[in-house]
Write an enzyme that holds these catalytic residues in place. Structure first.
Site, PDB file in Angstrom:
ATOM      1  N   ASN A   1      19.840  37.360  16.012  1.00 48.92           N
ATOM      2  CA  ASN A   1      20.860  36.744  15.165  1.00 48.92           C
ATOM      3  C   ASN A   1      22.215  36.794  15.870  1.00 48.92           C
ATOM      4  OD1 ASN A   1      18.834  36.881  12.932  1.00 48.92           O
ATOM      5  ND2 ASN A   1      19.296  39.069  13.081  1.00 48.92           N
TER       6      ASN A   1
ATOM      7  N   HIS B   1      19.728  36.134  24.638  1.00 50.62           N
ATOM      8  CA  HIS B   1      19.663  35.024  23.690  1.00 50.62           C
ATOM      9  C   HIS B   1      21.035  34.580  23.191  1.00 50.62           C
ATOM     10  CE1 HIS B   1      15.456  34.242  23.014  1.00 50.62           C
ATOM     11  NE2 HIS B   1      15.168  35.479  22.651  1.00 50.62           N
TER      12      HIS B   1
ATOM     13  N   GLY C   1      10.045  43.177  16.889  1.00 47.40           N
ATOM     14  CA  GLY C   1      10.713  44.213  17.656  1.00 47.40           C
ATOM     15  C   GLY C   1      12.207  44.150  17.455  1.00 47.40           C
TER      16      GLY C   1
ATOM     17  N   GLU D   1      12.142  32.129  24.460  1.00 46.14           N
ATOM     18  CA  GLU D   1      11.573  33.472  24.526  1.00 46.14           C
ATOM     19  C   GLU D   1      11.116  33.835  25.933  1.00 46.14           C
ATOM     20  OE1 GLU D   1      12.165  35.391  22.329  1.00 46.14           O
ATOM     21  OE2 GLU D   1      12.434  34.193  20.521  1.00 46.14           O
TER      22      GLU D   1
ATOM     23  N   HIS E   1      16.979  41.656  26.221  1.00 44.71           N
ATOM     24  CA  HIS E   1      16.307  40.455  25.725  1.00 44.71           C
ATOM     25  C   HIS E   1      17.150  39.792  24.637  1.00 44.71           C
ATOM     26  CE1 HIS E   1      12.388  38.304  24.660  1.00 44.71           C
ATOM     27  NE2 HIS E   1      13.217  37.962  23.686  1.00 44.71           N
ATOM     28  N   GLU E   2      17.603  40.588  23.677  1.00 47.90           N
ATOM     29  CA  GLU E   2      18.367  40.026  22.559  1.00 47.90           C
ATOM     30  C   GLU E   2      19.711  39.485  23.005  1.00 47.90           C
ATOM     31  OE1 GLU E   2      16.492  39.653  20.100  1.00 47.90           O
ATOM     32  OE2 GLU E   2      15.072  41.027  20.989  1.00 47.90           O
TER      33      GLU E   2
ATOM     34  N   MET F   1      15.575  40.842  16.555  1.00 44.33           N
ATOM     35  CA  MET F   1      15.875  39.437  16.290  1.00 44.33           C
ATOM     36  C   MET F   1      17.307  39.138  16.715  1.00 44.33           C
ATOM     37  SD  MET F   1      15.065  36.488  15.320  1.00 44.33           S
ATOM     38  CE  MET F   1      16.204  35.100  15.343  1.00 44.33           C
TER      39      MET F   1
END
Length: 949
Positions: A351, A387, A347, A406, A383-384, A349
């Protein structure tokens, strides 16, 4: 991989029906109910509890040599890399897209060794001398040993460098290599994506390094704890732009091998893990925020110029500010780039500084996209970005703790999205979308603990298999539970302390427990340390069902399995009762909390003869609840009398007996709210899965038709005969349920409505009259009711679509045709990359399998073509797992089981190296389906006939 465990919206509903309806609510708990009822009658409540866990993966190495082990030795640490890469965006004379590169890494010796072992996979190296593929020099005046030999261990993906003398402890060295590789289209490592714009083919060079593919782009110490600083330089052709984790320092024209190219250098990264590296070379353009925020949304020029990135840009800054406040920690980078890629396996990532997305996960077009599309975009972005701190700034030491990364991001995505869109009440959906999804898988014998020992997760395949529902959804559920009993403020304060202490380093999950414990001692009364409480939830698979007898006040817990009498191995030594935070309320408005620490206990405040009692309020705890039959009846009476009570609605999913479960649907003819209908539909989906090929289907359809018709008529009125959008946000969602269920059950006027809209579109393809929120339903039902003309039109619109969300709706709608030959043609299309993008192959096949006519066609097709279907995928285990889960969801006969077991044997006898866990889960699920159908088919049939009498 933020929302990296990607399930598309239509596929999510397909799989959710299985996960929630089957495992959670109906067949498994019906067994528990009958058992508990018998125990109630004899007043004997202590059942046998059985904890099971998946067998650990075999990690035996072919020898004791360090290069035959999958983990790096602990002798060297990288400090920084200099990497230059030059991807070619046009094919060479052999038709291959390649990239060339050179890299150097400064490494420090921490233990004496005469070996350098570094990850490298699918790279071809230039000899830097007459004999060797690498050159070693000393740094800071240190002399370097002579290289005796270099070779490659293909199985463990290592380049091995044997030295004449040993490296000196505390000294640093420089390892230099030149190499080239293929810029393939396998969606992993350094790969290519492509699209067509104004009739011209465009190629993009991009990356997906997580979990173990940075080694496919350049030689590196490719483990999360091997953090280093990366100095990146990208060479690229004129007319393209280069992006990387750091901000561009400048671009200049250079000549290399008589070719004029652009050379872009980037600011050094922060100290980070290899799996978070990213670079993109493309002809993309961008939208950007005011300079002080330095946020850019990148994508195809056509998409950006048409405004598809506007929504992402508008929510990114407030989400970042929310997260800075939540963590009480400033965003650690100088910029935030987000890139929408035409081809992307997951979906999105996370990075660091350069987040990559599927187009559907970043782009939104209000004229075409639905509310669900918009909700998906905001939750994935959150969500990304979550992180950027939790996972990137502070990173797990090894993949066995992937769940913490996650699960946390999945949990926080609801908080950030709720902040960005406060009128949507997104947090209310977490129980449906995460907690119940986790229950579905975690009730299987083939589930696994959230965290395992490091030596149980070694190979790339074993790592890949961790990207599953347990890691994402159960991880989110247990962290939500932890936050609830600690309080959100204490949880956030502990997170801040954790991030502050371990910034730019690696941790294990117990490090977080320590920081949370420090802020909890003075303010919160807990029955044990956080470490002791939470270990019981993460080191053993599964969850408990808590049984409360309101007649006696007794309360007990038992490990919940869909096959309670299963005999399984129990390789884990961890076998304890859960420490369960039992929140509860009575009809007299009394509320309380009680910690259940043992298998059985007695708690007088829960005793009642007249009040209903409801436990696990808002399903905040990761456990199911069962009651004595009298309390179930009182709850059912209350639900019918007060069906708009949200707490009652959420908890209705816990009703366990088949007759009781069906009785909760009797009042639906007067229900108009979204969450009750959504809960009911998701649970009833299991009935459709099990009975759509049996004689039960007719009575089921007739019964539900009477329930949904008033809802369908209601929306017809409030939308002025389907010409306006419902004014309330949740009504816009429920309109989808009204039309979808009405068409599914044959409500008069529904099929005619969907066909009318679709035919209008066919007459004028440039003007789609179908409301965006209803497109999935309309496409599916109109194509199902039509023939080849409708299907061909849908296919053409799919091929012409420049909006990813629209393309996926058509991808799903095309699977609904009732013509077997069209379904077979569609299946053949899925393995042609020029027709269906590789990223969409799984979804297309699973969609077709959801069609009662398509399911046997898919099963034959996959068995005949599975090696071809999976061979090009770098994330094969992840891909194969989604495929198997989707296509076996209807399996419910002994013949289905025999075929599945034979398929397992065929795979075991082949060279296929992944997917065993998915097949085991499918076998277990099929056995449970068989058992449920045999026990409940007649009962359901009789009940439905009674209702129509």
């Amino acid at each position: 991989m933020g929302k990296g465990f990607y399930i598309s919206k239509p596929l999510g509903f397909v799989l959710f029906g299985l996960g929630v309806g089957a495992v959670l609510t109906i067949f498994a708990l019906s067994v528990v109910y009958s058992q508990e009822k018998r125990k109630n009658e004899v007043n004997a409540r202590d059942g046998t509890r059985m904890v099971t866990t998946a067998a650990p993966h075999s990690t035996s190495a072919p020898s004791n040599e360090p290069w035959d082990k999958y983990r790096l030795p602990d002798t060297l640490l990288p400090e920084y890399y200099n990497v230059t890469l030059w991807p070619r965006l046009v094919p060479d004379e052999q038709g291959m897209y390649i990239f060339t590169g050179k890299s150097g890494v400064a490494l420090t010796c921490v233990k004496e060794t005469n070996l350098i072992i570094i990850h490298s996979n699918e790279l071809n190296f230039t000899l830097t001398s007459e004999m060797h593929h690498a050159k070693l020099t000393g740094l800071g005046g240190t002399s370097a040993p002579v290289i005796l030999k270099t070779w490659f261990q293909i199985q463990t993906q290592f380049m091995v460098i044997l030295l004449k003398e040993k490296l000196q402890v505390g000294k640093s060295y420089w390892l230099y290599m030149e190499f080239h590789g293929e810029l393939s289209d396998d969606l992993g490592g350094f790969y290519r994506s492509q699209y067509t714009e104004n009739g011209v083919k465009k190629v993009v060079a991009t990356t997906q390094m997580q979990p173990t593919a940075a080694r496919n782009a350049f030689p590196c110490f490719d483990e999360p704890s091997m953090k280093a600083v990366f100095h990146l330089t990208l060479l690229h052709s004129a007319g393209t732009v280069a992006l990387a984790n750091g901000m561009e320092l400048g671009t200049e024209n250079v000549t290399i091998d008589d070719q004029e190219v652009l050379q872009t250098r980037f600011e050094p990264t922060e100290k980070m893990s290899t799996y978070l590296l990213a670079f993109v070379i493309s002809e993309f353009t961008n939208l950007r925020s005011p300079p002080e925020a330095n946020i850019r949304i990148w994508g195809r020029r056509e998409a950006i110029e048409s405004g598809q990135g506007d929504y992402a840009l508008s929510v990114t800054f407030p989400i970042l500010k929310y997260l800075e406040n939540y963590y009480n920690t400033t965003y650690p980078l100088s910029k935030s780039d987000q890139v929408a890629l035409p081809d992307f396996a997951a979906g999105a990532m996370e990075n660091w500084g350069l987040v990559t997305y599927r187009e559907q996960s970043l782009f939104y077009d209000p004229k075409v996209s639905s509310n669900e599309d918009k909700e998906w975009v905001v939750t994935v972005i959150t969500h990304e970005l979550a992180h950027m701190w939790f996972g990137n700034l502070v990173t797990m030491r090894w993949w066995n703790d992937l769940w913490l990364n996650e699960g946390f991001a999945s949990y926080v995505s609801y908080l950030g999205a709720d902040y960005a869109e406060p009128t949507w009440n997104i947090k209310d959906l977490m129980v449906l979308q995460q907690v119940q999804r986790a229950f579905g898988v975690d009730a299987l014998v083939s589930s696994h603990p959230l965290s395992s020992r490091e030596d149980e997760v070694i190979t790339p395949d074993q790592i890949d298999q961790l990207f599953d529902t347990i890691t994402y959804s159960k991880g989110a559920a247990v962290l939500r539970m932890l936050s609830e009993f600690l309080t959100e403020s204490a949880f956030a304060k502990g997170l801040h302390n954790y991030l502050h202490e371990y910034a730019y380093s690696n941790t294990v999950y117990t490090d977080l427990w320590k920081k949370l414990q420090e802020v909890s001692y003075s303010s919160i009364q807990l029955p044990a340390s956080i470490n002791e409480i939470m270990n019981r939830w993460i080191l053993q698979m599964g969850f408990p069902v808590v049984t409360i007898d309101t007649r006696t006040g007794s309360i007990s817990q038992q490990h919940f399995l869909i096959q309670p009498d299963a005999v399984v191995d129990k390789p884990s030594d961890y076998n304890y009762e859960w420490f369960v935070p039992v929140t509860w309320m009575k009809s007299g408005s009394n509320m309380g909390q009680h910690w259940l620490l043992t298998k059985t206990a007695s708690y007088e405040p829960m005793k009642t003869d007249t009040d209903w009692l409801l436990a696990n309020l808002n399903v905040a705890g990761y456990y199911r609840v069962n009651y004595d039959p009298q309390n179930w009846e009182r709850l059912l009476t209350q639900l019918t009398a007060d069906h708009k009570n949200l707490n009652m609605i959420i908890h209705r999913a816990q009703i366990i007996n088949i007759t009781l479960a069906l009785r909760t649907t009797k009042y639906l003819y007067e229900e108009k709210e979204y969450i009750p209908w959504e809960s009911a539909i998701r649970n009833l989906e299991y009935f459709f899965l099990m009975f759509d090929r049996t004689e039960v289907y007719g009575p089921l359809q007739t019964y539900l038709q009477r329930k949904v018709k008033p809802l369908f008529d209601h929306f017809k009125v409030i939308t002025s005969n389907w010409t306006r959008k419902p004014p309330r946000y949740m009504d816009q969602y429920n309109q989808i349920n009204a039309v979808s269920m009405a068409c599914k059950t044959g409500v008069k006027g529904c099929s005619e409505l969907t066909r009318m809209w679709y035919r209008q579109w066919m007459k004028n393809p440039d003007s789609n009259p179908i409301p965006p929120n209803l497109k999935i339903t309309v496409y599916c039902n109109a194509i199902a009711a039509g023939g080849v003309e409708e299907w061909d039109f849908g296919w053409q619109m799919f091929k012409n679509s420049t909006i990813a969300a629209e393309a996926e709706k058509l991808l799903y709608g095309l699977s609904c045709t009732k013509e077997p030959w069209l379904l077979n043609r569609y299946l053949e299309f899925t393995i042609e990359p020029n027709l269906v993008r590789k990223q969409d192959v799984t979804f297309a096949i699973v969609y077709i399998s959801g069609n009662v006519i398509g399911q046997p066609l898919v099963w034959d097709f996959v068995r005949a073509n599975w090696e071809h279907i999976t061979k090009d995928y770098d994330d094969g285990s992840f891909f194969f797992g989604r495929l198997i889960q989707g296509i076996t969801k209807k399996f419910s006969t002994e013949f289905d089981l025999q075929q599945l077991q034979r398929f397992k044997e065929d795979i075991a006898a082949s060279s296929f190296s992944f997917g065993t866990q998915a097949i085991e889960q499918a076998i277990e699920q099929t056995k449970a389906n068989i058992k449920w159908v045999s026990e409940n088919k007649v009962q359901v049939m009789n009940w439905l006939i009674e209702q129509s009498a």
